[in-house]
Design an enzyme around this catalytic site. Structure first.
Site, PDB file in Angstrom:
ATOM      1  N   ARG A 319       1.853  -2.827  -4.724  1.00 45.44           N
ATOM      2  CA  ARG A 319       2.311  -3.960  -3.916  1.00 45.44           C
ATOM      3  C   ARG A 319       3.836  -4.031  -3.899  1.00 45.44           C
ATOM      4  NH1 ARG A 319       0.331  -8.859  -1.291  1.00 45.44           N
ATOM      5  NH2 ARG A 319      -1.802  -8.110  -1.506  1.00 45.44           N
ATOM      6  N   GLU A 723       0.724 -17.349  -3.271  1.00 43.01           N
ATOM      7  CA  GLU A 723       1.803 -16.540  -3.819  1.00 43.01           C
ATOM      8  C   GLU A 723       3.128 -16.584  -3.053  1.00 43.01           C
ATOM      9  OE1 GLU A 723      -1.119 -13.329  -3.715  1.00 43.01           O
ATOM     10  OE2 GLU A 723      -0.242 -12.617  -5.571  1.00 43.01           O
TER      11      GLU A 723
END
Lengths: 776, 494
Positions: A319, A723
């Protein structure tokens, strides 16, 4: 736009309070440690390694056995199944055998009649260690090729050539600190032995299905033999995605060994010492750019401290690579990612999941480029944004950015936050303030939404309507404070057009909804909201068909509205209809299911469409530093954030503010510090400092982007919010860097390392001052 | 059982939810949190850290203090159950009246002040105490009252909103119940009784007179003296130490005294940090930032100034300031009393000039006089976080100048720079007789390198400590010239 989007909805979109709010404030909300223990419950404690790397020459547990109250002591030898915590690599044992690899690694566990007795007993083991060399340093791990997973590389275009040909070049590097999740409720599991050798575990966890699999493996059982339940967690933030399986396994082992219920609740110091955190990174970069600051080429090296095992380090580091672009088009790019093995806690998920580490690198570059060219960093950032007209819109992993709204967000925020005028005022202030300096920065966020492991993007729900019209909802998502149960209940209330008070969302259990994914990757409401909607729509269809036939009307004449059902000319209450349906033998239970469409991804080439869509936002932070001490204050923050069409604005604002302050902590006060022996010395709130109320900016404006439906068909066109807001806090870091730069007349690149503690800031101030004096 | 011939109670009684509550026999080292959760099954109060740093366990104790009803937020995790004797205890379960939530609770609900909810009972209790102690507290006062409560979810803004607005909520006060509580507390205050609790060979004493205390210390010279339990509590929860004999100072007549006499402010051993600092700041307003940043409100409510001194940690925050003000301590052993300059009390790391059976009875601080008009008192604390953190460096300066701005007295002390809080002799000498200006201050900054060789640890490196120790002296000069350089309250008015 559909009609439903322009009219106020019945339930979805309302700022409904958290479904446990009254329980929270009265202390009535039950967490795992609050569940009444069955008679005879034992309490467990874990014996951990006191050395960072050593051979276990002998482990004498006699003194533990002989301690008052002790009923059972177990080691790896007592594990009937597999001695590992699962994961793709099967590389982390439940209990160490032969070798320990970090201070905090479990070696044995003890169950006793009280918690105090268990904890005292756990300290009595006599362990002979043969000390081996240990390493916590990323650079040394790189030099020695110590990795938990293979390195990954992602390249597009001709980065070398483009870099060479660029009009301007910069290069640099920095160390980026990790972060302890510091959920207020520590790890806790209570295991109850059941018939057939089965076990029920109440566990504070984001991923019951993972725990179920691990417990089954460790116990030598199958998934059907293990039930995991969790009603709520006292915070998780990624820290309870994989790691609770260790504690569930130990509690279950002791429960089956003793035939009694066993509770394992970690002391805070043990929790922080044993469990993994956000990965710290060493980041190196090179960038080439033109006179306007448009990037021509970027080369990035990410090397992270993974700890002793892979855990979730693979997808976390992936990521970072995906988010190396943040909101910027990188035409020629080269990214290397190294997953280093170190003698420390096995690092794991933490809100953002590698994204923050990936993004701060490119923001550091933007900041450097702007200073190099003596331009406003906002101007440089804008010049590099992804395009909106079909050009410059393909990510380095081959996904088209189809929903780009970063220009709009930044334009609106620049105006509402008065960025330009304040930036000028700050420069003026600094000219007249020799010791205190201000700084400002506006940074964007673009965050990809979906699990990059495509198979996780599925969810199930179970919905019952009872004969009195009350509704029980269950889904595979976990409540950790974000208000997921509230949002999913709102979805069901909307579909069935009943008041929220009709609905009870019940504890998540692996025997209600099977194979549920972790509640992670911000996906909770996207996935579970859709699954619950599917179930609700099925039941509504059944009720509609029943009502039509029962009252002799067409199905098109059946309308659910506000707790009532209109059937032609007649109106019956939802309760009456439910009762009638039951009397007429209509099934009032349904399972719902959802899988995210469109996504696909090839892990070999790291290309495809790993994300269903992107969530965007931007923040402006203004700070002040004291150049004598490095102390600092965040004075004002303005945030404009994209949640699509909000399912619940109150909860969404809560996620944005909370995520921002958590990110601010990561980049300022929260410092993890290991001593030379490899012992983490910041293992309690006395030494590890998360923000307190007094740290929040005195001026704090947070707004949701309006008129902003998700272009994808998500649940009521909302967007994930868990997030992305954390990364808005990068604006604080770069505002601090701007303030430090002022002491060198904004000409030198401050070597500020995150977290920007007073010491880090003072170091950067002194470095800039001395370089400035040399050049002056 | 008796305490030195005086009749002593063998159990405790406190008010809980309007009723007198007497626990079943309990171990003397039982913490209040464990008692609530494990014995009473009142599980609204949470354990987050078991060291008084997160506030999830915050409860409120009310007592009659100097004739006034006071509500104090406390960390139940490090409070011993036995110290509740004679008080009224409120937990998060106590607040609701029938279906009606307390304003602190309702405001938290209405402003979305809870997310995961685990810290929430602690916040509610801190707000409840504030509600009683401080009518219409400002946002800054709310924030200070919450300095001991950590929340990892909300980012605090909605909690501060709730705290500001809770005063606007109506709440049906059951006046007769409150009066009954007051009457009971009054009765208990009037008939203060010594405590002597024993279970499984462990003893807890709470004598009521200095004579009885002296006798107990003679009998048990290695007993653990307990004041606020903010450190001793951790010996129990974290180190699992056996404490065979605990002697509490809380009930000893005279040890809660704050007095002003003959130019000295005297603060006795059982005076809380909060009260002590309020008294200090009245005379030395320069210490107000140190006051507000000293630990958290619940810790200041429980811990004592003399405890901080007697503990003698190298990073104890009160000592540098007290040293430069010329504080002296009074030590007592039975009838024998002696007095020491505070700096002479510390002999080395965790070593003190303290004899067996002797205890610190009081600290005495000279009050400012008119001769101090030209004197400068500054105190600075450096830590990663402004509030509720332990100092990397704590510095205090007391500089007296003559009419020509020559330094006639320099008292300078630091915490975090050595094994004990310590005066900076070389630095002081470098300033004495010199003009109070940049050049002499620069020389004095350099002299600090002869005074200290600080350590590196998780709070700061040696280099940072030395650099800032110097810079803080410069800062005191700059501030004495009229600059306002504190960041602590920057922007708070906005």
């Amino acid at each position: 736009m559909t009609l439903a989007q322009t009219q106020p909805r019945h339930s979805v979109g309302q700022p409904t309070k958290h479904d446990s709010a009254e329980l929270h404030v009265t202390g009535a909300a039950q967490y795992t440690d609050d569940i009444p223990e069955p008679r005879g419950t034992l309490y467990a404690a874990i014996g951990i390694s006191q050395q960072a790397h050593a051979r276990l020459c002998s482990v004498n547990l006699e003194p533990v056995w002989n301690a008052p109250g002790v009923v059972a002591v177990i080691t790896a030898a007592d594990i009937p199944g597999a001695n590992h915590l699962g994961g793709s690599m099967k590389d982390e044992p439940v209990f160490a055998i032969d070798v320990v690899e970090y201070i905090g690694q479990p070696i044995f566990a003890v169950a006793a009649t009280t918690m105090e007795a268990a904890r005292r007993a756990a300290q009595l083991a006599e362990i002979d260690y043969e000390t081996l060399p240990h390493n916590l340093d990323i650079q040394q791990a790189l030099a020695q090729q110590q990795f938990v997973l293979p390195s990954k590389f992602l390249q597009r275009g001709q980065p070398d050539t483009a870099l060479q040909q660029a009009a301007h070049k910069i290069s640099g590097g920095f160390h980026l600190g990790g972060q302890e999740q510091f959920y207020l409720e520590g790890m806790v599991a209570m295991a109850l032995p059941r018939e057939h050798g089965d076990v029920l575990v109440y566990n504070s966890t984001q991923h019951p299905h993972h725990d179920q699999k691990v417990v089954a493996d460790v116990l030598g059982l199958t998934e059907k033999d293990v039930v995991i339940e969790c009603r709520r967690m006292g915070g998780a933030f990624g820290g309870k995605e994989s790691q609770p399986s260790l504690f569930a396994s130990i509690a279950a082992l002791l429960a089956l060994k003793t035939g009694r219920a066993v509770k394992l609740r970690l002391d805070r110091d043990d929790d922080i010492t044993i469990t993994g955190k956000r990965h710290c990174y060493d980041i190196q970069y090179q960038a080439g750019f033109d006179d306007a600051g448009v990037l021509q080429a970027v080369k990035l090296v990410y090397a992270s401290r993974c700890g002793i095992s892979a855990d979730l380090s693979g997808p976390v580091n992936d990521r970072s690579m995906f988010h190396a672009d943040n909101a910027y088009y990188l035409e020629h790019v080269d990214i290397a990612s190294y997953r280093c093995k170190t003698n420390s806690q096995s690092n794991t998920a933490f809100r953002g999941f590698g994204g923050p580490q990936g993004m701060i690198a490119i923001e550091y570059i933007m900041d450097d480029v702007a200073r190099h060219l003596q331009l406003d960093p906002l101007q440089v950032r804008r010049a590099n944004f992804y395009g909106v007209d079909g050009t410059r819109n393909q990510t380095h992993y081959g996904m088209e950015v189809e929903d780009n709204i970063i220009h709009r967000i930044v334009d609106e925020l620049e105006t509402s936050a008065d960025y330009q005028q304040r930036r000028a005022a700050i420069r003026e202030f600094n000219r007249n303030s020799p010791w205190l300096k201000k700084g400002i920065a506006l940074t964007p966020v673009k965050f990809g939404i979906s699990f990059t492991a495509t198979f996780y993007n599925q969810a199930g729900a179970l919905l019952h309507i009872y004969s009195d019209g009350s509704v029980q909802l269950n889904h595979g998502g976990m409540e950790m404070g974000q208000g997921l149960y509230t949002k999913v209940s709102q979805v069901v209330a909307e579909e069935l057009q009943v008041p929220l008070s009709y609905i009870r969302c019940t504890a998540t259990r692996t025997d209600k909804v099977p194979n549920a994914s972790a509640t992670a990757a911000s996906s909770g409401s996207d996935l579970n909201g859709m699954a619950a909607r599917d179930a609700a729509q099925q039941l509504k269809q059944r009720l509609t068909a029943f009502a039509a036939s029962h009252y002799g009307e067409e199905t098109s004449a059946v309308v659910f509205h506000d707790g009532e059902v209109q059937v032609g000319e007649q109106t019956v209450s939802f309760k009456e209809l439910a009762h009638a349906a039951w009397m007429n033998r209509i099934s009032l239970s349904a399972t719902g299911f959802y899988r995210t469409p469109k996504i696909h991804y090839d892990p070999q080439t790291m290309t495809g469409r790993p994300f269903y869509y992107f969530a965007y936002g931007a923040a402006v932070s203004e700070v002040m530093i004291d150049t004598l001490t490095g102390e600092n204050r965040v004075l004002r923050v303005d945030i404009l954030h994209d949640v699509g069409q909000s399912l619940n604005p109150a909860l969404d604002i809560g996620q944005i503010e909370g995520g921002f302050i958590q990110g601010m902590g990561w980049l300022t006060t929260e410092e993890l510090w290991w001593d030379a022996k490899g012992r983490l010395r910041t293992h309690a709130p006395s030494t590890y400092k998360i923000p307190v109320a007094g740290d929040i900016p005195p001026v704090f404006h947070v707004k949701l982007l309006e008129n902003n439906a998700n272009v994808e068909q998500t649940i009521y066109r909302s967007k994930a919010v868990g997030e992305p807001p954390l990364m808005l806090a990068m604006s604080v870091f770069f505002a601090l860097r701007d303030a430090v730069a002022s002491v060198g007349d904004y000409r030198l690149q401050p070597p500020l390392q995150p977290p920007a503690t007073p010491e880090a800031i003072l170091n950067a101030v002194q470095a800039v001052q001395s370089a400035h004096q040399e050049t002056a | 059982m008796s305490v030195n011939g005086t009749a002593a109670k063998q159990t405790i009684t406190f008010m809980l939810d309007g009723q007198k509550h007497t626990p079943q026999p309990f171990a003397p080292d039982t913490t209040l949190l464990n008692y609530l959760r494990e014995h009473l099954d009142r599980r609204g109060t949470k354990e987050g850290c078991a060291e008084g740093d997160c506030g999830a366990c915050t409860v409120v104790a009310a007592d009659l203090h100097r004739g006034q009803l006071r509500h104090r937020s406390l960390n139940a995790c490090v409070q011993l159950l036995a110290t509740l004797d004679g008080k009224a205890l409120f937990t998060v379960e106590s607040l609701q009246r029938g279906q009606q939530l307390h304003p602190a609770q309702q405001a938290m609900v209405d402003h979305h002040g809870s997310q995961c909810g685990f810290c929430t009972p602690g916040f509610v209790m801190s707000l409840f105490a504030l509600y009683h102690n401080q009518p219409n507290a400002s946002r800054e006062q709310v924030s200070q009252a919450l300095s001991g409560n950590l929340c990892r979810c909300t980012g605090y803004r909605p909690i501060l909103d709730a705290g500001e607005r809770m005063y606007g909520y109506g709440f049906a006060v059951a006046a007769d119940a409150d009066q009954a509580m007051l009457d009971t507390l009054q009765e208990w205050a009037d008939t203060q009784q010594a405590l002597a609790i024993e279970q499984d060979g462990k003893r807890f004493f709470a004598p009521t007179s200095l004579e009885a205390l002296a006798g107990l210390l003679e009998q048990y010279p290695s007993a653990t003296l307990l004041a606020g339990a903010t450190d001793v509590g951790l010996w129990i929860t974290k180190q699992h130490r056996d404490l065979p004999v605990i002697i509490s100072l809380a009930k000893v007549a005279g040890l809660e005294t704050i007095s002003e006499q003959d130019g000295w402010l005297e603060i006795a051993a059982a005076v809380s940090l909060e009260e002590a600092f309020q008294a200090l700041v009245k005379h030395y307003p320069q210490l107000s930032e140190l006051h507000e940043r000293f630990a958290s409100l619940p810790i200041r409510n429980a811990g004592t100034l003399v405890g901080n001194i007697a503990n003698g940690s190298p990073i104890g925050d009160s000592m540098p300031a007290l040293m430069v003000l010329g504080a002296r301590i009074r030590l007592r052993q039975g009838d024998a009393v002696r007095e020491l300059a505070l700096e002479d009390f510390y002999l080395g790391y965790q070593q003190k000039d303290l004899r067996a059976g002797e205890f610190v009875e009081a600290v005495r601080i000279p009050l400012p006089t008119s001769a101090d008009a030209n004197s400068l008192v500054r105190c600075y604390k450096l830590s990663k976080r402004f509030e509720q953190d332990i100092s990397a460096v704590c510095a205090a300066f007391h500089i007296k100048l003559d009419a020509q701005r020559q330094v006639t007295q320099a008292r300078i002390a630091y915490g975090g720079m050595a094994a004990v809080p310590q005066r900076a002799a070389h630095c002081e000498a470098a300033l004495l007789g010199q003009p109070w200006e940049q050049a002499s201050v620069t020389a004095a900054m350099q002299a600090l390198e002869q005074d200290f060789k600080p350590l590196s640890d998780m709070r700061a490196s040696s280099a940072y400590r030395m650099a800032t120790a110097k810079n803080l002296l410069l800062k005191s000069l700059l501030e004495s010239e009229g600059q306002q350089l504190s960041l602590y309250r920057q922007g708070a008015q906005a």
